[in-house]
Design a protein around this motif. Structure first.
Motif, PDB file in Angstrom:
ATOM      1  N   GLY A  44       0.612  -1.249   0.080  1.00 36.79           N
ATOM      2  CA  GLY A  44      -0.056   0.094  -0.046  1.00 36.79           C
ATOM      3  C   GLY A  44       0.965   1.164   0.111  1.00 36.79           C
ATOM      4  O   GLY A  44       0.318   2.258  -0.162  1.00 36.79           O
ATOM      5  N   LEU A  45       1.990   1.131   0.248  1.00 34.57           N
ATOM      6  CA  LEU A  45       2.910   2.358   0.316  1.00 34.57           C
ATOM      7  C   LEU A  45       4.268   2.369  -0.698  1.00 34.57           C
ATOM      8  O   LEU A  45       5.020   1.491  -0.865  1.00 34.57           O
ATOM      9  N   THR A  46       4.127   3.603  -1.555  1.00 34.17           N
ATOM     10  CA  THR A  46       5.218   3.653  -2.665  1.00 34.17           C
ATOM     11  C   THR A  46       5.881   4.883  -2.080  1.00 34.17           C
ATOM     12  O   THR A  46       5.289   5.865  -2.378  1.00 34.17           O
ATOM     13  N   TRP A  47       7.289   4.784  -2.151  1.00 34.80           N
ATOM     14  CA  TRP A  47       8.173   5.886  -1.948  1.00 34.80           C
ATOM     15  C   TRP A  47       8.372   6.539  -3.146  1.00 34.80           C
ATOM     16  O   TRP A  47       8.823   5.920  -4.141  1.00 34.80           O
ATOM     17  N   VAL A  48       8.489   8.119  -3.248  1.00 35.84           N
ATOM     18  CA  VAL A  48       8.961   8.548  -4.723  1.00 35.84           C
ATOM     19  C   VAL A  48      10.128   9.550  -4.099  1.00 35.84           C
ATOM     20  O   VAL A  48       9.841  10.310  -3.476  1.00 35.84           O
ATOM     21  N   ARG A  49      11.087   9.320  -4.916  1.00 40.00           N
ATOM     22  CA  ARG A  49      12.168  10.082  -4.232  1.00 40.00           C
ATOM     23  C   ARG A  49      12.285  11.367  -4.960  1.00 40.00           C
ATOM     24  O   ARG A  49      12.074  11.693  -6.103  1.00 40.00           O
ATOM     25  N   GLY A  50      12.531  12.578  -4.416  1.00 35.18           N
ATOM     26  CA  GLY A  50      12.385  14.008  -4.708  1.00 35.18           C
ATOM     27  C   GLY A  50      12.124  14.857  -3.705  1.00 35.18           C
ATOM     28  O   GLY A  50      12.579  14.707  -2.442  1.00 35.18           O
ATOM     29  N   LEU A  58       7.540  15.594  -8.508  1.00 36.17           N
ATOM     30  CA  LEU A  58       6.426  16.080  -8.139  1.00 36.17           C
ATOM     31  C   LEU A  58       5.320  15.609  -9.059  1.00 36.17           C
ATOM     32  O   LEU A  58       4.217  14.975  -8.610  1.00 36.17           O
ATOM     33  N   ALA A  59       5.546  15.579 -10.289  1.00 37.13           N
ATOM     34  CA  ALA A  59       4.764  14.854 -11.407  1.00 37.13           C
ATOM     35  C   ALA A  59       4.576  13.324 -11.010  1.00 37.13           C
ATOM     36  O   ALA A  59       3.611  12.838 -11.146  1.00 37.13           O
ATOM     37  N   GLU A  60       5.740  12.787 -10.743  1.00 38.72           N
ATOM     38  CA  GLU A  60       5.830  11.360 -10.385  1.00 38.72           C
ATOM     39  C   GLU A  60       4.596  11.213  -9.143  1.00 38.72           C
ATOM     40  O   GLU A  60       4.272  10.168  -9.307  1.00 38.72           O
ATOM     41  N   LEU A  61       4.946  11.876  -8.120  1.00 41.38           N
ATOM     42  CA  LEU A  61       4.304  11.669  -6.902  1.00 41.38           C
ATOM     43  C   LEU A  61       2.700  11.848  -7.135  1.00 41.38           C
ATOM     44  O   LEU A  61       2.049  10.780  -6.581  1.00 41.38           O
ATOM     45  N   VAL A  62       2.228  12.670  -8.091  1.00 39.90           N
ATOM     46  CA  VAL A  62       0.779  12.730  -7.947  1.00 39.90           C
ATOM     47  C   VAL A  62       0.338  11.844  -9.303  1.00 39.90           C
ATOM     48  O   VAL A  62      -0.937  11.759  -9.213  1.00 39.90           O
ATOM     49  N   ALA A  63       1.168  11.154  -9.777  1.00 42.31           N
ATOM     50  CA  ALA A  63       0.554  10.514 -11.184  1.00 42.31           C
ATOM     51  C   ALA A  63      -0.488   9.396 -10.722  1.00 42.31           C
ATOM     52  O   ALA A  63       0.012   8.546  -9.800  1.00 42.31           O
ATOM     53  N   GLY A  64      -1.609   9.345 -11.117  1.00 42.27           N
ATOM     54  CA  GLY A  64      -2.521   8.409 -10.584  1.00 42.27           C
ATOM     55  C   GLY A  64      -3.405   8.620  -9.392  1.00 42.27           C
ATOM     56  O   GLY A  64      -4.045   7.847  -8.846  1.00 42.27           O
ATOM     57  N   LEU A  95       1.074  22.329  -6.451  1.00 42.56           N
ATOM     58  CA  LEU A  95      -0.159  22.697  -7.179  1.00 42.56           C
ATOM     59  C   LEU A  95      -0.228  22.575  -8.472  1.00 42.56           C
ATOM     60  O   LEU A  95      -0.901  22.181  -9.041  1.00 42.56           O
ATOM     61  N   ARG A  96       1.007  23.086  -9.167  1.00 45.28           N
ATOM     62  CA  ARG A  96       0.907  23.026 -10.543  1.00 45.28           C
ATOM     63  C   ARG A  96       1.127  21.637 -11.083  1.00 45.28           C
ATOM     64  O   ARG A  96       0.443  21.296 -12.235  1.00 45.28           O
ATOM     65  N   ALA A  97       1.970  20.661 -10.479  1.00 42.27           N
ATOM     66  CA  ALA A  97       1.953  19.393 -10.623  1.00 42.27           C
ATOM     67  C   ALA A  97       0.887  18.738 -10.639  1.00 42.27           C
ATOM     68  O   ALA A  97       0.318  18.081 -11.571  1.00 42.27           O
ATOM     69  N   THR A  98      -0.095  19.121  -9.830  1.00 39.79           N
ATOM     70  CA  THR A  98      -1.340  18.413  -9.425  1.00 39.79           C
ATOM     71  C   THR A  98      -2.258  18.630 -10.428  1.00 39.79           C
ATOM     72  O   THR A  98      -3.081  17.736 -11.205  1.00 39.79           O
TER      73      THR A  98
END
Ligand code: NAP
Length: 305
Positions: A44-50, A58-64, A95-98
């Motif tokens: 259930g938990l995926t870490w995104v480096r950044g 941030l784009a990778e974080l909010v994807a999906g 916010l922009r990435a979102t």
């Protein structure tokens, strides 16, 4: 289908509790981390480096993700720009990435009760400006704003020493005896985040959050709580303003040598000596049905800090 939540600040005190609460409530969590050692994904938990400075991460974080919980924040700093870079520019970058990511329609900004008084400190000012600019610049994403008061609980480093000394019989008082203080247990705060996600409301008016103690705690109330738990006296030690200022100067000088952000600055003294930190849960309770469960006395009695 399992809902995915993008979370910043998950490596910090409050964010780590939000992760646990979200996972136990059945959400999938994508969590931003600056630390190379934080990469152990679990169910259930995926870490995104950044970081908040890195647009690609941030784009990778909010994807999906359907919801963003923005809990990362700069809480210590030697000048206003340290706070604006993370708390304003970082929040707007997220916010922009979102908005560009399109899957995500709701963004919860973890602000602070301090934003109610922007004149008090660099931190307070940065949170107030971030709130205003997020609301002004959001187009397709709805912004929610939480203004928690002082949060404490397991893994906290700021209030933990104060409560530990209180239960040993010493209470350092940093402002006037008439000051109204308020507190919030981190378990209740994490519960409020889950409630906000599930309530699916779209209000951008700030929600204050506290433990519900009527009209806040006076220093004397803390002394009484400590005495009742210890069954022995608690001595209140008033820290005079000149001493606080000296500690702030020393803390700033030491931070220059250590390269770490200072714990206490002249700017932070504005918060420590402010008289009205009372808060009300009326708006959040009305809009999303959240109420706190853990009052300070119970937490201290049960060792929940
Ligand atoms: N604690 C309180 O009493 C309280 C009260 C009101 C509001 N708040 C707000 O609640 C939030 C969390 O506070 P906390 O007490 O949990 O603080 P904390 O323990 O210092 O955690 C701060 C988190 O933000 C992350 N962060 C800071 N700058 C970042 C950046 N540029 N890029 C990516 N991540 C960054 C940190 O990452 P690293 O681990 O890499 O440093 C950490 O995960 C903050 O926004 C704070 O303003 C706290």
């Amino acid at each position: 289908m399992t809902q995915t939540v993008a979370l910043t600040g998950a490596t910090g005190f409050i964010g780590s509790h939000i992760v646990e609460k979200l996972l136990s409530a059945g959400f999938h969590v994508r969590a931003l981390t600056r630390s190379p050692s934080t990469n152990a994904n679990q169910l259930g938990l995926t870490w995104v480096r950044g970081s908040l400075e890195n647009e690609a991460s941030l784009a990778e974080l909010v994807a999906g993700a359907e919801v963003v919980i923005h809990c990362a924040g700069q809480v210590r700093g030697k000048n206003f720009s340290t706070f604006t870079q993370a708390n304003i520019e970082g929040s707007l970058r997220l916010l922009r990435a979102t908005e560009e990511g399109t899957s995500c329609k709701r963004y919860l900004f973890i602000s602070s009760l301090a934003a109610r008084h922007p004149q008090l400190s660099w931190y307070a000012h940065s949170k107030a400006l971030a709130e205003q600019q997020l609301v002004a610049q959001a187009a397709s994403v709805s912004i929610g704003i939480f203004r928690p008061t002082a949060v404490y609980g397991p893994r906290d480093k700021e209030l933990h020493p104060v409560f530990t000394w209180l239960l040993r019989g010493l209470l350092p008082q940093t402002g006037s005896s008439a000051t109204q203080l308020s507190f919030l247990h981190v378990y209740d705060f994490a519960e409020a985040v889950v409630k906000w996600i599930e309530a699916k409301v779209e209000h951008s008016e700030p929600y204050e959050l506290c433990d519900g103690h009527p009209s806040g705690y006076r220093w004397q109330d803390l002394q009484t709580i400590g005495q009742s738990i210890r069954q022995k006296p608690v001595k209140v030690i008033k820290i005079p303003l000149p001493l606080l200022k000296t500690i702030a100067t020393l803390s700033t000088q030491i931070s220059r040598l250590s390269g770490k952000e200072p714990m206490l600055t002249q700017s932070k003294i504005g918060e420590l000596t402010h008289r009205d930190w009372s808060a009300t849960n009326v708006t959040i309770t009305r809009n999303i049905g959240w109420t706190p469960n853990i009052r300070l006395e119970r937490a201290l009695r049960d060792g929940l800090f």
